[in-house]
Design a protein around this motif. Structure first.
Motif, PDB file in Angstrom:
ATOM      1  N   VAL A 209      35.964  35.611 -50.953  1.00  0.00           N
ATOM      2  CA  VAL A 209      36.217  34.342 -49.816  1.00  0.00           C
ATOM      3  C   VAL A 209      35.684  34.985 -48.482  1.00  0.00           C
ATOM      4  O   VAL A 209      35.404  34.135 -47.671  1.00  0.00           O
ATOM      5  N   PHE A 210      36.178  36.189 -48.334  1.00  0.00           N
ATOM      6  CA  PHE A 210      35.732  36.860 -47.164  1.00  0.00           C
ATOM      7  C   PHE A 210      34.125  36.889 -46.820  1.00  0.00           C
ATOM      8  O   PHE A 210      33.803  36.633 -45.709  1.00  0.00           O
ATOM      9  N   THR A 211      33.467  37.088 -47.867  1.00  0.00           N
ATOM     10  CA  THR A 211      32.044  36.874 -47.961  1.00  0.00           C
ATOM     11  C   THR A 211      31.393  35.346 -47.715  1.00  0.00           C
ATOM     12  O   THR A 211      30.622  35.176 -46.922  1.00  0.00           O
TER      13      THR A 211
ATOM     14  N   VAL B 157      43.023  38.712 -45.709  1.00  0.00           N
ATOM     15  CA  VAL B 157      42.900  37.369 -46.443  1.00  0.00           C
ATOM     16  C   VAL B 157      44.467  37.298 -47.001  1.00  0.00           C
ATOM     17  O   VAL B 157      44.922  36.113 -46.873  1.00  0.00           O
ATOM     18  N   ALA B 158      45.137  38.162 -47.478  1.00  0.00           N
ATOM     19  CA  ALA B 158      46.574  37.755 -47.969  1.00  0.00           C
ATOM     20  C   ALA B 158      47.508  37.844 -46.874  1.00  0.00           C
ATOM     21  O   ALA B 158      48.382  36.918 -47.122  1.00  0.00           O
ATOM     22  N   PHE B 159      47.435  38.589 -45.647  1.00  0.00           N
ATOM     23  CA  PHE B 159      48.537  38.490 -44.897  1.00  0.00           C
ATOM     24  C   PHE B 159      48.542  38.106 -43.535  1.00  0.00           C
ATOM     25  O   PHE B 159      49.172  37.754 -42.781  1.00  0.00           O
ATOM     26  N   CYS B 160      47.248  38.310 -43.064  1.00  0.00           N
ATOM     27  CA  CYS B 160      46.980  37.919 -41.775  1.00  0.00           C
ATOM     28  C   CYS B 160      46.450  36.260 -41.351  1.00  0.00           C
ATOM     29  O   CYS B 160      46.191  35.735 -42.441  1.00  0.00           O
ATOM     30  N   THR B 161      46.600  36.109 -40.153  1.00  0.00           N
ATOM     31  CA  THR B 161      46.255  34.603 -39.873  1.00  0.00           C
ATOM     32  C   THR B 161      45.430  34.781 -38.553  1.00  0.00           C
ATOM     33  O   THR B 161      45.245  36.130 -38.054  1.00  0.00           O
ATOM     34  N   GLY B 162      44.859  33.832 -37.996  1.00  0.00           N
ATOM     35  CA  GLY B 162      43.976  33.787 -36.665  1.00  0.00           C
ATOM     36  C   GLY B 162      44.910  34.652 -35.606  1.00  0.00           C
ATOM     37  O   GLY B 162      44.292  35.093 -34.601  1.00  0.00           O
ATOM     38  N   ARG B 163      46.121  34.644 -35.630  1.00  0.00           N
ATOM     39  CA  ARG B 163      47.024  34.869 -34.627  1.00  0.00           C
ATOM     40  C   ARG B 163      46.960  36.625 -34.493  1.00  0.00           C
ATOM     41  O   ARG B 163      47.388  37.336 -33.578  1.00  0.00           O
TER      42      ARG B 163
ATOM     43  N   ILE C 165      45.627  49.126 -47.678  1.00  0.00           N
ATOM     44  CA  ILE C 165      44.731  50.020 -48.486  1.00  0.00           C
ATOM     45  C   ILE C 165      43.548  49.602 -48.476  1.00  0.00           C
ATOM     46  O   ILE C 165      42.497  50.420 -48.136  1.00  0.00           O
ATOM     47  N   ASP C 166      43.137  48.244 -48.805  1.00  0.00           N
ATOM     48  CA  ASP C 166      41.970  47.730 -48.560  1.00  0.00           C
ATOM     49  C   ASP C 166      41.970  46.434 -47.282  1.00  0.00           C
ATOM     50  O   ASP C 166      42.724  45.529 -47.625  1.00  0.00           O
ATOM     51  N   PRO C 167      41.340  46.693 -46.161  1.00  0.00           N
ATOM     52  CA  PRO C 167      41.432  45.834 -44.955  1.00  0.00           C
ATOM     53  C   PRO C 167      41.036  44.427 -45.452  1.00  0.00           C
ATOM     54  O   PRO C 167      41.740  43.546 -44.886  1.00  0.00           O
ATOM     55  N   ILE C 168      40.177  44.157 -46.356  1.00  0.00           N
ATOM     56  CA  ILE C 168      39.650  42.742 -46.672  1.00  0.00           C
ATOM     57  C   ILE C 168      40.883  41.984 -47.261  1.00  0.00           C
ATOM     58  O   ILE C 168      41.277  40.959 -46.934  1.00  0.00           O
ATOM     59  N   ARG C 169      41.516  42.722 -48.295  1.00  0.00           N
ATOM     60  CA  ARG C 169      42.672  42.207 -49.147  1.00  0.00           C
ATOM     61  C   ARG C 169      43.854  41.821 -47.948  1.00  0.00           C
ATOM     62  O   ARG C 169      44.350  40.836 -48.096  1.00  0.00           O
ATOM     63  N   SER C 170      44.189  42.801 -47.246  1.00  0.00           N
ATOM     64  CA  SER C 170      45.213  42.692 -46.119  1.00  0.00           C
ATOM     65  C   SER C 170      45.068  41.435 -45.295  1.00  0.00           C
ATOM     66  O   SER C 170      45.675  40.584 -45.009  1.00  0.00           O
TER      67      SER C 170
ATOM     68  N   ARG D  28      30.871  46.466 -47.149  1.00  0.00           N
ATOM     69  CA  ARG D  28      31.508  47.813 -47.540  1.00  0.00           C
ATOM     70  C   ARG D  28      32.301  48.227 -46.342  1.00  0.00           C
ATOM     71  O   ARG D  28      31.964  48.341 -45.439  1.00  0.00           O
ATOM     72  N   VAL D  29      33.773  48.626 -46.872  1.00  0.00           N
ATOM     73  CA  VAL D  29      34.438  49.076 -45.785  1.00  0.00           C
ATOM     74  C   VAL D  29      34.230  50.637 -45.373  1.00  0.00           C
ATOM     75  O   VAL D  29      34.130  51.308 -46.323  1.00  0.00           O
ATOM     76  N   ILE D  30      34.086  50.712 -44.237  1.00  0.00           N
ATOM     77  CA  ILE D  30      34.163  52.355 -43.777  1.00  0.00           C
ATOM     78  C   ILE D  30      35.384  52.484 -43.027  1.00  0.00           C
ATOM     79  O   ILE D  30      35.581  51.716 -41.977  1.00  0.00           O
ATOM     80  N   ARG D  31      36.187  53.611 -43.560  1.00  0.00           N
ATOM     81  CA  ARG D  31      37.464  53.830 -42.853  1.00  0.00           C
ATOM     82  C   ARG D  31      36.941  54.990 -41.619  1.00  0.00           C
ATOM     83  O   ARG D  31      36.078  55.550 -41.675  1.00  0.00           O
ATOM     84  N   ASN D  32      37.758  54.437 -40.576  1.00  0.00           N
ATOM     85  CA  ASN D  32      37.178  55.181 -39.088  1.00  0.00           C
ATOM     86  C   ASN D  32      35.878  54.964 -38.935  1.00  0.00           C
ATOM     87  O   ASN D  32      34.971  55.976 -38.699  1.00  0.00           O
ATOM     88  N   GLY D  33      35.486  53.656 -39.030  1.00  0.00           N
ATOM     89  CA  GLY D  33      34.007  53.395 -38.769  1.00  0.00           C
ATOM     90  C   GLY D  33      33.692  53.150 -37.410  1.00  0.00           C
ATOM     91  O   GLY D  33      34.406  53.047 -36.311  1.00  0.00           O
TER      92      GLY D  33
END
Ligand SMILES: [Zn+2]
Length: 487
Positions: free
Chosen positions: A371-373, A420-426, A413-418, A19-24
């Motif tokens: 896929v994150f899970t 998986v969709a846009f990030c890499t290991g860099r 909006i959803d960091p898990i989506r961001s 579960r994503v917590i904003r400002n966690g």
């Protein structure tokens, strides 16, 4: 000492889901997580704060090959299998070959893999077949101690193994392929793997674990697999085996044993909850295999075995698992592994997401969260580790901080989506293992990345020369690659 991380987003585990917590906030004391939530009640000795960070559980590369990565840059149409014959599989079994790298180069070769894996966000690395070039062409036992020492210094958590097999596929001078079988070689390999386990299982405060890796279903005899099963049960070790990774493997296993690779493992009583099936693509119902689309999945699920899903190397040769949602819907534990270079677990998630949708013919699934899970809790569950792959009190302080402020990430909006969709290991900024920082500002702290980058060229040149000398058809590396491009 209590460390508190305050971040823009935190992926907290609630016992069933991330579960994503904003400002966690995440707090840990030593190697153990104390708190995950909106506001930590504990007084911290150290506070780390970054509003752009997405704090994730350490990712688990469930299927890697430490030391094989430097060869991956030559791959175009497929996996190392297309190239490996010229390196390893000559008329005689490769155990008789001289090592092609010096001990120093072997060490650097292993370190190159490890550095790339951890800086891309993998806190746990499962070396699924006993370290490709290290063990096939290396100098055991010195290399074994060197590998364990390198893992210790880099600070990663790792499941290591000495791989073994009773058969080897090789290429003859006329270009045809054949098998060399040697039961004694396989059993001796198992003994060596057990000796390795006795020596190093639990090293570096438990960060180094050992598992058994009989290499693959098609090159291990039923007797060797039974012996492996017995040894693993007695010693409490996990087993990973390459299974159903090629279409031609299915033909071979059907000819020999009258069943699919998964069916064969079931028939000989090999499957169980301690078994991780590497890749496991060509199962019944796969378009290249045919047959009952439920049967092999049910066998895996009923046995409680897990699958290490590595989409990238197979995508290179046009193959794919059909499909990630189907495996998950059958209740199979699926983790994510990178197999070979670039060994970037975040990119691997992205490909699992794309190819999962493509092979499932659905836009809706797999989701980014699935896929994150898989790359966190899925891989951890495959390893039987309820203390890894999740941010929750009592779990290990294996933590990855991903910087979501990059231009390419866009608004979040959803960091898990961001992720998986846009990030890499860099985009990985900081990595903790057992509560210790091992990657900071994207750099591995206890490694000389620039020296390793230079060494990689030298290692590759050496292996190219050796490959040309050992090719049974007398081809140069250039001509081998040319051949690949036209087939
Ligand atoms: Zn593999």
């Amino acid at each position: 000492m209590i460390t508190l991380i305050k971040a823009g987003w935190v992926a907290a585990w609630d016992g069933a889901h991330h579960r994503v917590i904003r400002n966690g906030e995440v707090a840990f004391d030593g190697d153990s997580i104390l708190y995950v939530g909106a506001q930590c009640p504990f007084a911290a000795d150290e506070v780390v704060e970054d509003p752009n960070w997405f704090v994730c559980p350490g990712f688990i590369n469930l299927h890697g090959h430490i030391g094989l990565d430097v060869m991956a840059s030559v791959l175009d149409v497929g996996r190392g299998d297309r190239f490996a014959p010229s390196l390893d599989f000559v008329e005689r079994a490769p155990l008789f070959l001289e090592p092609s790298l010096s001990p120093t180069a072997q060490q650097q070769n292993a370190e190159i893999s490890l550095v790339q894996m951890v800086k891309s966000g993998a806190t746990t690395i499962v070396d699924a077949a006993g370290s490709g070039t290290i063990w096939w062409l290396g100098n055991p036992p010195e290399d074994e101690a060197m590998l364990v020492e390198t893992v210790g210094r880099i600070g990663a958590r790792a499941y290591l193994s000495l791989s073994y097999r009773s058969g080897r596929s090789y290429q003859k001078a006329d270009g045809s392929r054949d098998w060399h079988w040697d039961e004694d070689m396989g059993m001796a390999g198992l003994s060596e793997a057990m000796r390795f386990a006795q020596e190093f299982h639990g090293a570096h405060d438990g960060r180094v674990q050992v598992m058994l890796c009989p290499h693959a279903v098609d090159n291990c005899s039923p007797d060797l697999l039974s012996a492996t099963r017995n040894e693993a049960r007695q010693a409490g070790l996990l087993i990973q085996i390459h299974t159903a990774q090629y279409a031609h493997e299915v033909d071979l296993i059907r000819q020999r044993y009258g069943d699919t690779p998964v069916g064969h493992l079931h028939n000989i009583g090999f499957l169980g909850p301690d078994i991780i099936l590497g890749h496991c693509i060509f199962i019944s119902g796969h378009p290249s295999v045919g047959g009952d689309s439920e049967r092999d999945l049910r066998l895996i699920a009923d046995a409680g075995s897990s699958v290490a899903h590595s989409p990238l190397p197979f995508a290179r040769s046009g193959d794919a698992l059909y499909s990630l949602p189907r495996y998950l819907d059958h209740g199979i534990t699926v983790g994510i592994g990178c197999d070979i270079w670039p060994a970037d677990i975040i990119s691997e998630m992205k490909l699992a997401w794309f190819l999962g949708k493509h092979t499932n013919r659905t836009a809706e699934r797999p989701t980014c969260l699935e896929v994150f899970t898989a790359a966190t809790v899925g891989s951890a569950n495959a390893l039987g580790r309820s203390d890894l792959g999740r941010l929750a009190p009592g779990a290990k302080a294996d933590i990855v901080c991903v910087d979501l402020s990059g231009f390419h990430v866009g608004p979040v909006i959803d960091p898990i989506r961001s992720l998986v969709a846009f990030c890499t290991g860099r985009d990985v900024a900081r990595v903790y293992v057992d509560g210790k920082v091992i990657v900071d500002e994207g750099k591995v702290l206890n490694a000389d990345e620039e020296a390793l980058r230079r060494a990689a060229h030298e290692i590759q040149n050496t292996l190219y020369k050796v490959a040309a000398q050992r090719d049974p058809l007398g081809r140069t590396v250039d001509s081998i690659l040319q051949l690949e491009k036209t087939t």
